[in-house]
Design a protein around this motif. Structure first.
Motif: not given
Length: 129
Positions: A26-31
């Motif tokens: 799973l991945v996310r969109i970071g700052e």
């Protein structure tokens, strides 16, 4: 549930692609850091990457996958990853991020490969039918 996962597919389409995640995590969109805020091709790379929830590494390509995760498990995966990385693990923050990610992928077909250029997330490749 449709979610974003790390993938090597279409790596190399851009000369500055990278994939340091675990395939399928799973991945996310970071700052985006101050250095890359104006340039997705900056040296930090954070303006074009997706962050792996397990490896805490990044990739420039993510795929939309259909997973058996429940919504609560998805929120917990985001919350625990944030906590492991030293961010505020508040459940409301993780739930809000989960909602944003689910809304982002809702209209794209499973198997689509996406890329990020700062705040713009676009389809790089559609699945072959």
């Amino acid at each position: 549930m449709k979610v974003l996962v790390a993938t090597r597919r279409t790596q190399g389409r851009r000369t500055n692609d990278f994939h340091w995640c675990i395939e399928g995590e799973l991945v996310r969109i970071g700052e985006v850091c101050r250095k890359d805020r104006e340039d997705p091709d900056g040296r930090c790379r954070c303006g074009r990457g997706f962050g792996g929830l397990n490896s805490h590494k990044s990739t420039t390509t993510a795929m939309i996958a259909d997973t058996p995760l429940s919504y609560d498990d998805y929120v917990e995966a985001i919350r625990s990853s944030l906590q492991q990385q030293g961010w505020d693990p508040c459940e409301n923050c993780a739930a809000e991020e989960a909602e944003d990610l689910l809304a982002l992928v809702a209209d794209w077909p499973v198997g689509s490969i996406i890329e990020r250029r700062l705040d713009e997330v676009v389809v790089r490749s559609l699945p072959v039918e």
